[in-house]
Motif scaffolding. Structure first.
Motif, PDB file in Angstrom:
ATOM      1  N   ASN A 147       0.824  -1.217   0.000  1.00 39.93           N
ATOM      2  CA  ASN A 147       0.000   0.000   0.000  1.00 39.93           C
ATOM      3  C   ASN A 147       0.853   1.260   0.000  1.00 39.93           C
ATOM      4  OD1 ASN A 147      -2.463  -1.338  -0.072  1.00 39.93           O
ATOM      5  ND2 ASN A 147      -2.628  -1.447   2.142  1.00 39.93           N
ATOM      6  N   TYR A 148       1.964   1.254   0.749  1.00 43.59           N
ATOM      7  CA  TYR A 148       2.815   2.445   0.782  1.00 43.59           C
ATOM      8  C   TYR A 148       3.522   2.647  -0.561  1.00 43.59           C
ATOM      9  CZ  TYR A 148       5.954   6.064   2.443  1.00 43.59           C
ATOM     10  OH  TYR A 148       6.634   7.251   2.604  1.00 43.59           O
ATOM     11  N   LEU A 149       3.973   1.563  -1.192  1.00 42.27           N
ATOM     12  CA  LEU A 149       4.584   1.675  -2.519  1.00 42.27           C
ATOM     13  C   LEU A 149       3.573   2.230  -3.517  1.00 42.27           C
ATOM     14  CD1 LEU A 149       6.644  -1.625  -2.630  1.00 42.27           C
ATOM     15  CD2 LEU A 149       7.574   0.712  -2.600  1.00 42.27           C
ATOM     16  N   ARG A 150       2.325   1.778  -3.405  1.00 46.15           N
ATOM     17  CA  ARG A 150       1.262   2.285  -4.286  1.00 46.15           C
ATOM     18  C   ARG A 150       1.037   3.777  -4.027  1.00 46.15           C
ATOM     19  NH1 ARG A 150      -2.467  -0.307  -7.663  1.00 46.15           N
ATOM     20  NH2 ARG A 150      -3.846   1.299  -8.474  1.00 46.15           N
ATOM     21  N   GLU A 151       1.004   4.170  -2.747  1.00 45.82           N
ATOM     22  CA  GLU A 151       0.830   5.582  -2.409  1.00 45.82           C
ATOM     23  C   GLU A 151       1.967   6.421  -2.992  1.00 45.82           C
ATOM     24  OE1 GLU A 151       0.373   8.634   1.381  1.00 45.82           O
ATOM     25  OE2 GLU A 151       0.717   6.517   1.778  1.00 45.82           O
ATOM     26  N   LEU A 152       3.203   5.931  -2.879  1.00 45.28           N
ATOM     27  CA  LEU A 152       4.339   6.658  -3.445  1.00 45.28           C
ATOM     28  C   LEU A 152       4.214   6.766  -4.960  1.00 45.28           C
ATOM     29  CD1 LEU A 152       7.324   5.318  -1.308  1.00 45.28           C
ATOM     30  CD2 LEU A 152       6.218   7.566  -1.166  1.00 45.28           C
ATOM     31  N   GLY A 153       3.686   5.723  -5.589  1.00 43.43           N
ATOM     32  CA  GLY A 153       3.472   5.783  -7.032  1.00 43.43           C
ATOM     33  C   GLY A 153       2.432   6.821  -7.411  1.00 43.43           C
ATOM     34  N   GLU A 154       1.354   6.854  -6.666  1.00 42.53           N
ATOM     35  CA  GLU A 154       0.254   7.764  -6.982  1.00 42.53           C
ATOM     36  C   GLU A 154       0.516   9.196  -6.531  1.00 42.53           C
ATOM     37  OE1 GLU A 154      -3.116   5.882  -5.124  1.00 42.53           O
ATOM     38  OE2 GLU A 154      -3.307   4.416  -6.740  1.00 42.53           O
ATOM     39  N   ARG A 155       1.159   9.368  -5.378  1.00 36.00           N
ATOM     40  CA  ARG A 155       1.316  10.699  -4.790  1.00 36.00           C
ATOM     41  C   ARG A 155       2.769  11.120  -4.619  1.00 36.00           C
ATOM     42  NH1 ARG A 155      -0.519  11.051   0.542  1.00 36.00           N
ATOM     43  NH2 ARG A 155      -0.387  13.274   0.233  1.00 36.00           N
ATOM     44  N   GLY A 156       3.687  10.349  -5.199  1.00 36.71           N
ATOM     45  CA  GLY A 156       5.106  10.619  -5.004  1.00 36.71           C
ATOM     46  C   GLY A 156       5.536  12.019  -5.365  1.00 36.71           C
ATOM     47  N   GLY A 157       5.021  12.554  -6.462  1.00 33.55           N
ATOM     48  CA  GLY A 157       5.390  13.914  -6.864  1.00 33.55           C
ATOM     49  C   GLY A 157       4.998  14.933  -5.816  1.00 33.55           C
ATOM     50  N   GLU A 158       3.796  14.800  -5.311  1.00 32.85           N
ATOM     51  CA  GLU A 158       3.297  15.705  -4.267  1.00 32.85           C
ATOM     52  C   GLU A 158       4.100  15.551  -2.970  1.00 32.85           C
ATOM     53  OE1 GLU A 158      -0.626  15.751  -1.353  1.00 32.85           O
ATOM     54  OE2 GLU A 158      -0.782  14.779  -3.307  1.00 32.85           O
ATOM     55  N   LEU A 159       4.315  14.314  -2.551  1.00 25.17           N
ATOM     56  CA  LEU A 159       5.059  14.065  -1.308  1.00 25.17           C
ATOM     57  C   LEU A 159       6.505  14.534  -1.419  1.00 25.17           C
ATOM     58  CD1 LEU A 159       3.622  10.531  -0.500  1.00 25.17           C
ATOM     59  CD2 LEU A 159       3.039  12.687   0.636  1.00 25.17           C
ATOM     60  N   PHE A 160       7.120  14.314  -2.587  1.00 26.47           N
ATOM     61  CA  PHE A 160       8.501  14.751  -2.776  1.00 26.47           C
ATOM     62  C   PHE A 160       8.573  16.271  -2.808  1.00 26.47           C
ATOM     63  CE2 PHE A 160      12.595  15.328  -4.863  1.00 26.47           C
ATOM     64  CZ  PHE A 160      13.378  14.469  -4.118  1.00 26.47           C
ATOM     65  N   GLY A 161       7.561  16.914  -3.377  1.00 27.45           N
ATOM     66  CA  GLY A 161       7.496  18.374  -3.365  1.00 27.45           C
ATOM     67  C   GLY A 161       7.436  18.916  -1.940  1.00 27.45           C
ATOM     68  N   GLU A 162       6.663  18.260  -1.083  1.00 16.94           N
ATOM     69  CA  GLU A 162       6.590  18.663   0.329  1.00 16.94           C
ATOM     70  C   GLU A 162       7.953  18.492   1.001  1.00 16.94           C
ATOM     71  OE1 GLU A 162       3.417  16.335   2.009  1.00 16.94           O
ATOM     72  OE2 GLU A 162       1.897  17.325   0.761  1.00 16.94           O
ATOM     73  N   TYR A 163       8.637  17.406   0.675  1.00 17.92           N
ATOM     74  CA  TYR A 163       9.981  17.159   1.201  1.00 17.92           C
ATOM     75  C   TYR A 163      10.936  18.273   0.769  1.00 17.92           C
ATOM     76  CZ  TYR A 163      14.740  15.314   0.871  1.00 17.92           C
ATOM     77  OH  TYR A 163      16.104  15.168   0.928  1.00 17.92           O
ATOM     78  N   GLU A 164      10.894  18.645  -0.518  1.00 20.56           N
ATOM     79  CA  GLU A 164      11.769  19.707  -1.009  1.00 20.56           C
ATOM     80  C   GLU A 164      11.470  21.041  -0.318  1.00 20.56           C
ATOM     81  OE1 GLU A 164      13.210  18.890  -5.447  1.00 20.56           O
ATOM     82  OE2 GLU A 164      11.024  18.982  -5.285  1.00 20.56           O
ATOM     83  N   ALA A 165      10.202  21.304  -0.045  1.00 21.41           N
ATOM     84  CA  ALA A 165       9.829  22.535   0.669  1.00 21.41           C
ATOM     85  C   ALA A 165      10.394  22.528   2.085  1.00 21.41           C
ATOM     86  CB  ALA A 165       8.309  22.687   0.700  1.00 21.41           C
ATOM     87  N   LYS A 166      10.359  21.372   2.750  1.00 21.31           N
ATOM     88  CA  LYS A 166      10.926  21.263   4.113  1.00 21.31           C
ATOM     89  C   LYS A 166      12.433  21.470   4.080  1.00 21.31           C
ATOM     90  CE  LYS A 166       7.407  18.157   5.911  1.00 21.31           C
ATOM     91  NZ  LYS A 166       7.095  16.776   6.269  1.00 21.31           N
ATOM     92  N   LEU A 167      13.096  20.924   3.065  1.00 21.29           N
ATOM     93  CA  LEU A 167      14.538  21.140   2.927  1.00 21.29           C
ATOM     94  C   LEU A 167      14.835  22.629   2.817  1.00 21.29           C
ATOM     95  CD1 LEU A 167      15.834  18.491   0.332  1.00 21.29           C
ATOM     96  CD2 LEU A 167      16.348  18.573   2.764  1.00 21.29           C
ATOM     97  N   ALA A 168      14.091  23.311   1.959  1.00 12.98           N
ATOM     98  CA  ALA A 168      14.313  24.746   1.737  1.00 12.98           C
ATOM     99  C   ALA A 168      14.075  25.535   3.024  1.00 12.98           C
ATOM    100  CB  ALA A 168      13.402  25.250   0.628  1.00 12.98           C
ATOM    101  N   GLU A 169      13.008  25.200   3.749  1.00 14.62           N
ATOM    102  CA  GLU A 169      12.696  25.874   5.025  1.00 14.62           C
ATOM    103  C   GLU A 169      13.845  25.759   6.011  1.00 14.62           C
ATOM    104  OE1 GLU A 169       9.264  24.362   7.112  1.00 14.62           O
ATOM    105  OE2 GLU A 169       7.962  24.823   5.408  1.00 14.62           O
ATOM    106  N   LYS A 170      14.508  24.606   5.994  1.00 16.48           N
ATOM    107  CA  LYS A 170      15.564  24.317   6.961  1.00 16.48           C
ATOM    108  C   LYS A 170      16.956  24.655   6.430  1.00 16.48           C
ATOM    109  CE  LYS A 170      12.783  20.756   9.127  1.00 16.48           C
ATOM    110  NZ  LYS A 170      12.674  19.367   9.543  1.00 16.48           N
ATOM    111  N   GLY A 171      17.019  25.214   5.226  1.00 19.56           N
ATOM    112  CA  GLY A 171      18.313  25.578   4.651  1.00 19.56           C
ATOM    113  C   GLY A 171      19.154  24.365   4.294  1.00 19.56           C
ATOM    114  N   MET A 172      18.491  23.265   3.967  1.00 15.46           N
ATOM    115  CA  MET A 172      19.178  22.021   3.618  1.00 15.46           C
ATOM    116  C   MET A 172      19.135  21.811   2.113  1.00 15.46           C
ATOM    117  SD  MET A 172      17.568  19.466   6.448  1.00 15.46           S
ATOM    118  CE  MET A 172      18.116  19.426   8.129  1.00 15.46           C
TER     119      MET A 172
END
Length: 124
Positions: A90-115
């Protein structure tokens, strides 16, 4: 047991992508970097709400191993030594379906933290 299950799990020759095809015909190509930084492990997710860790410097991480875990998941080993995430179907399926969105959120967190997605010049 999950109603979805993989019919194929394949690591690319360059070890940068995992392709997962499911019994309903859906198939996804997931980057090693995304799998690593969104790992369902306690190291990344924490042990409770608000304990998530933003993991920088994994742009070039590679998949070393994929091991079955029961009938419901795989454990992925990465070349940075991380291998504790259990990726359910189920998690692999979620990453397939929503990976772009989730990765975008990750990139935003990196930017917020100066990483950065790139390896830091200084040790952490």
């Amino acid at each position: 047991m999950s109603e979805i299950w993989p019919t194929e799990i394949r690591v690319s020759k360059d070890r940068q992508r995992l392709t997962v095809a499911f019994n309903d015909g859906a198939a996804y190509e997931l980057s090693a970097e995304m799998l690593r930084v969104l790992s369902p492990s306690a190291e990344v997710k924490g042990h409770g709400p608000g304990q998530e860790v933003t993991v920088p410097g994994k742009r070039n991480v590679a998949i070393l191993s994929v091991q079955p875990t029961g009938n419901y998941a795989i454990r992925i080993g990465f070349d940075d030594g991380h291998d504790t995430g259990i990726f359910t179907w189920n998690y692999l399926r979620e990453l397939g379906e929503r990976g772009g969105e989730l990765f975008g959120e990750y990139e935003a967190k990196l930017a917020e933290k100066g990483m950065s997605r790139d390896v830091s010049e200084r040790p952490r």
